[in-house]
Design a protein around this motif. Sequence first.
Motif, mmCIF file in Angstrom:
data_model
loop_
_atom_site.group_PDB
_atom_site.id
_atom_site.type_symbol
_atom_site.label_atom_id
_atom_site.label_comp_id
_atom_site.label_asym_id
_atom_site.label_seq_id
_atom_site.Cartn_x
_atom_site.Cartn_y
_atom_site.Cartn_z
ATOM 1 N N TYR A 1 43.276 24.658 90.748
ATOM 2 C CA TYR A 1 42.788 23.953 91.940
ATOM 3 C C TYR A 1 42.948 24.794 93.203
ATOM 4 N N ILE A 2 43.838 25.785 93.169
ATOM 5 C CA ILE A 2 44.055 26.583 94.384
ATOM 6 C C ILE A 2 43.729 28.060 94.148
ATOM 7 N N SER A 3 42.881 28.296 93.123
ATOM 8 C CA SER A 3 42.374 29.645 92.873
ATOM 9 C C SER A 3 41.024 29.760 93.577
ATOM 10 N N LEU B 1 48.668 15.428 93.237
ATOM 11 C CA LEU B 1 47.408 16.165 93.142
ATOM 12 C C LEU B 1 47.480 17.348 92.182
ATOM 13 N N TYR B 2 48.593 18.081 92.234
ATOM 14 C CA TYR B 2 48.686 19.301 91.414
ATOM 15 C C TYR B 2 49.788 19.212 90.364
ATOM 16 N N ASN B 3 50.415 18.065 90.266
ATOM 17 C CA ASN B 3 51.620 17.964 89.447
ATOM 18 C C ASN B 3 52.649 18.997 89.939
ATOM 19 N N GLY C 1 49.851 30.855 105.085
ATOM 20 C CA GLY C 1 50.112 29.480 105.504
ATOM 21 C C GLY C 1 51.437 29.045 104.896
ATOM 22 N N ARG C 2 51.398 28.877 103.573
ATOM 23 C CA ARG C 2 52.565 28.383 102.847
ATOM 24 C C ARG C 2 53.812 29.233 103.096
ATOM 25 N N PHE C 3 53.651 30.568 103.056
ATOM 26 C CA PHE C 3 54.800 31.464 103.220
ATOM 27 C C PHE C 3 55.503 31.212 104.553
ATOM 28 N N LEU D 1 51.305 14.579 99.095
ATOM 29 C CA LEU D 1 50.362 14.424 97.980
ATOM 30 C C LEU D 1 50.538 15.455 96.867
ATOM 31 N N ARG D 2 51.212 16.559 97.147
ATOM 32 C CA ARG D 2 51.200 17.685 96.208
ATOM 33 C C ARG D 2 51.633 17.329 94.777
ATOM 34 N N PRO D 3 52.708 16.555 94.587
ATOM 35 C CA PRO D 3 53.057 16.229 93.204
ATOM 36 C C PRO D 3 51.935 15.471 92.491
ATOM 37 N N VAL E 1 46.395 27.729 109.850
ATOM 38 C CA VAL E 1 46.748 26.473 110.526
ATOM 39 C C VAL E 1 46.696 25.266 109.578
ATOM 40 N N LYS E 2 45.841 25.351 108.556
ATOM 41 C CA LYS E 2 45.696 24.207 107.637
ATOM 42 C C LYS E 2 47.023 23.836 106.959
ATOM 43 N N ALA E 3 47.930 24.814 106.814
ATOM 44 C CA ALA E 3 49.175 24.553 106.076
ATOM 45 C C ALA E 3 50.051 23.536 106.798
ATOM 46 N N VAL F 1 49.907 17.490 106.640
ATOM 47 C CA VAL F 1 48.463 17.694 106.864
ATOM 48 C C VAL F 1 47.603 17.043 105.786
ATOM 49 N N MET F 2 48.165 16.825 104.618
ATOM 50 C CA MET F 2 47.384 16.185 103.558
ATOM 51 C C MET F 2 47.728 14.695 103.431
ATOM 52 N N ALA F 3 48.480 14.187 104.379
ATOM 53 C CA ALA F 3 48.861 12.766 104.331
ATOM 54 C C ALA F 3 47.671 11.884 104.710
ATOM 55 N N GLY G 1 43.500 33.246 96.362
ATOM 56 C CA GLY G 1 44.135 32.002 95.917
ATOM 57 C C GLY G 1 45.441 31.773 96.649
ATOM 58 N N SER G 2 46.036 30.643 96.358
ATOM 59 C CA SER G 2 47.251 30.232 97.042
ATOM 60 C C SER G 2 48.407 30.193 96.042
ATOM 61 N N GLN G 3 49.638 30.216 96.595
ATOM 62 C CA GLN G 3 50.854 30.228 95.765
ATOM 63 C C GLN G 3 50.779 31.350 94.719
ATOM 64 N N ALA H 1 54.626 23.013 104.011
ATOM 65 C CA ALA H 1 53.211 23.420 103.937
ATOM 66 C C ALA H 1 52.430 22.426 103.092
ATOM 67 N N TYR H 2 51.248 22.070 103.549
ATOM 68 C CA TYR H 2 50.373 21.134 102.833
ATOM 69 C C TYR H 2 51.097 19.817 102.542
ATOM 70 N N GLY H 3 51.930 19.416 103.486
ATOM 71 C CA GLY H 3 52.646 18.153 103.385
ATOM 72 C C GLY H 3 51.983 17.146 104.308
#
Length: 400
Positions: A147-149, A301-303, A261-263, A297-299, A45-47, A359-361, A187-189, A355-357
Motif C-alpha cells: 500500500y505504500i510502495s 489500514l496496514y495492520n 516525512g516519517r523519519f 488509522l495505521r493499525p 508535510v503530509k506526515a 493527519v489521517m484521523a 515508497g515509504s517505510q 507520522a501519519y497519525g
Amino acid sequence: MIDFRALADKYDTPLYVYDFNHITEQYQKLKKAFSGRKSLISYAVKANSNLSVVSHLAGLGSGADCVSIGEVKRALMAGIPKYQIIFSGVGKGDDEIEEALEDDILLLNLESEAEMERVEAIAAKLGKEARISIRVNPNIDPKTHPYISTGLHENKFGVDLETAKRMYIYANNSKHLDPVGIHFHIGSQLTELEPIREASAIVADLVRSLKAIKIEIKFFDVGGGLGIVYDNETTIEPYEYAQAIFSTLYGLDVTIICEPGRFMVGNCGYFLTRVLYEKVNEGKRFVIVDGAMNDLLRPSLYNAYHKVEVVGKAGDESEADIVGPVCESGDFFAKNRLLPPTEHNDLVVVYSAGAYGFVMASNYNTRPRPAEVAIVDGKDRCIRQRETFEDLIKLETMCL
Ligand SMILES: Cc1ncc(COP(=O)(O)O)c(C=O)c1O
Ligand SMILES: N[C@@H](CCCC[NH3+])C(=O)O
C-alpha cells in the motif's frame, strides 16, 4: 522522560503528544549526513501537518514537500521560504497549479505529460515560466508494504524513463516551462538501502544523458521514505543513505533534495488513550480504550505494528487485543499483545504515532478528533485543541 500521566490529566485523552526536541535531532542527523554536498531537506508535510510542527522545522532551515495547495499554504504560513517548497502529486487541479505558480514556489513536480500540458497552459496564461521537476518511476521494488510502495510501474506515480526524457526535451523548448529538477520516490517505510541506491543510479544516468543534450538538471530530488523503528526492524542509517546516493552522482553538480516525512516525526509522537473496560469473550481478552481507528488509522489500514505500554502497570501478563469504541471489527491498535491486567482509567501509550497519525484521523462515528500537544524543552503546549461536537456539525444544515 515525558510524564504521560500528567499530560493525560491536563489535556484528557485521546491525545497526541510530540517531542519537538526529538524532531530537531532527527532533522540535524539527516542534514549532517548530507554534509559535503549541496542539499535541501524538504519535510513531507503530509506526515504531520500541524502548523507548529511545520514551523518548528522551518526554524531549523527545512523546506517543505507538499501534495496539495492546502499543504503549500500551511508551509508558507508556517514560515517555510517559498524557494524551499515543492508541490508533488499525480492530480493537481488547475486552481492549485495557478496558485502555486503565483506563489512562485521552488518546483512543481510533474507526474504525467497531460499534467505538463496543463502547467504550460496555465503558466502561459499568467505570463510565467514554471520551474518544474519530473517524477521518474524507476520500476524498482522498494520492498515495503504494497500500500505504500510507489516506485513500480504498476503504481500510479511518476512516468517511465522514456516518457521522462521526451518531457524534458519538450519542456526545454517551451517558453513557459523551465525543467530544473528531477525526482523519484519509490515508497515509504524503506528499511533496505539497495533499492534506493538502484533507483538513484537509474535517475542519475538519465540526468547525465540530459546533460549530454544540454539540459542541465540542478535539483536531484531523492524523495522520502526513510524507515523508522516501530518494532525491532533494522533500518537505514542516514549517513549510509546519503553515501549511497552520493555514489551515484559522479560528474554531476546538483543540489540534493530529500523529502522525509516519517523519519522526521514518526518516533517523536505518542498517542495516549485510557482504558474504559476489559472483557473476555470465550477466552479472548479485549482491552477497550477511549481512542479508536478514527484517531490513529495505521493499525486498521496496514495492520501496522505500534509498540504499546500500559503506564506504570505490572502483574501477570496475558494476551489481549487493544480495541476502540468504533463499530468496526478492524478498529484495533494492537492484537494478541502480552499485557498486564488493566483497570478503568489506566493509561495506554501507543508509540511511534508522530507520522501519519493525526493527519489521517477522521470524525467517523461522530467522534471529535484528539488534541495535539507539543513538548518543547520539557514544557507542554497545546498546538491543536480537541474538537467539540459543535465543530463537527458546524458546516451542516438541516434542510427540513
Ligand atoms: C513524493 C513523496 N515525497 C515524500 C514522501 C514522504 O514519505 P515518508 O514519510 O515515507 O518519508 C512521500 C510519501 O510516501 C511522497 O509520496
Ligand atoms: N500513510 C502511510 C504512508 C503513506 C506515505 C505517503 N506517500 C503510513 O502511515 O504509513
